[in-house]
Enzyme design. Structure first.
Site, PDB file in Angstrom:
ATOM      1  CB  SER A  78      -0.945  -0.066   1.204  1.00  0.00           C
ATOM      2  OG  SER A  78      -2.112   0.648   0.977  1.00  0.00           O
ATOM      3  CG  HIS A  79       0.240   3.932   3.210  1.00  0.00           C
ATOM      4  ND1 HIS A  79      -0.756   3.014   3.461  1.00  0.00           N
ATOM      5  CD2 HIS A  79       0.821   4.209   4.391  1.00  0.00           C
ATOM      6  CE1 HIS A  79      -0.785   2.767   4.762  1.00  0.00           C
ATOM      7  NE2 HIS A  79       0.166   3.476   5.354  1.00  0.00           N
TER       8      HIS A  79
END
Length: 199
Positions: A78-79
């Site tokens: 993800s991030h």
């Protein structure tokens, strides 16, 4: 059931992955996704639907419910930093796992730290089989037995699933504002929108 059918519901998993890769470990999100598919098949799942190409994380959650899967897996950090890897798990309702499911999965992992089979050899065999299968079949593969990705090896089917996801969002009532339009964020669509904004 009332119909008298003895057919049990198929045990299905949906798997997506992102673009991350770590050459020093000879591992990428795609190879991690393939290994995940092999583990699920070894565990007795009837089907493991692996998306063809990179997909946005919410598409896995959507496909899990749309395809009546028991579980969805998205290989992404993800991030987090680009060198990280991640493994997101979605339950059959399309939501990320939560208590007590998370604890049950964690316990199963701890109980199965030794691989069941030689997954490296199994992965190499799978890749060879997939390569020979795809080179001998037409580019417009369908849901047939030769299609190791259960139809999602066909970019049109993958795009259709993504379009259905974005249409579901658009029709959900969750999108606010008359000018907002939810579209499949392919490069083509993004380029078309950019061109329109420049005019």
């Amino acid at each position: 059931s009332d119909s008298g059918s003895d057919d049990k519901k198929k045990l299905v998993a949906v798997i997506g992955y992102d673009h991350r890769s770590k050459s020093s470990f000879d591992l990428s999100s795609k190879s991690f996704a393939l290994l995940t598919k092999l583990v699920f098949l070894q565990a007795g799942f009837d089907e493991c639907i692996l998306f063809d190409g990179y997909v946005p994380t919410p598409l896995v959650a959507y496909a899990t419910t749309k395809l009546n899967a028991a579980v969805g897996i998205m290989i992404t950090a993800s991030h987090n930093p680009k060198n990280d890897a991640g493994y997101k798990v979605y339950w059959k309702d399309g939501c990320q796992i939560r208590p007590p499911l998370d604890e049950g999965i964690a316990n199963c992992i701890l109980e199965n730290l030794d691989p069941w089979v030689d997954y490296k050899s199994l992965l190499e065999t799978y890749i060879q089989k997939s390569s020979s299968s795809s080179s001998s079949s037409s580019s417009s593969s369908s849901l047939g037995d030769g299609d190791t990705l259960y139809g999602l090896s066909n970019p049109d089917i993958t795009t259709s699933m993504a379009d259905a996801y974005f249409n579901a969002i658009a029709n959900s009532g969750l999108v606010v504002g008359a000018q907002q339009v939810v579209t499949n964020p392919t490069i083509t669509n993004i380029q078309q929108q950019q061109q329109q904004q420049q005019q």
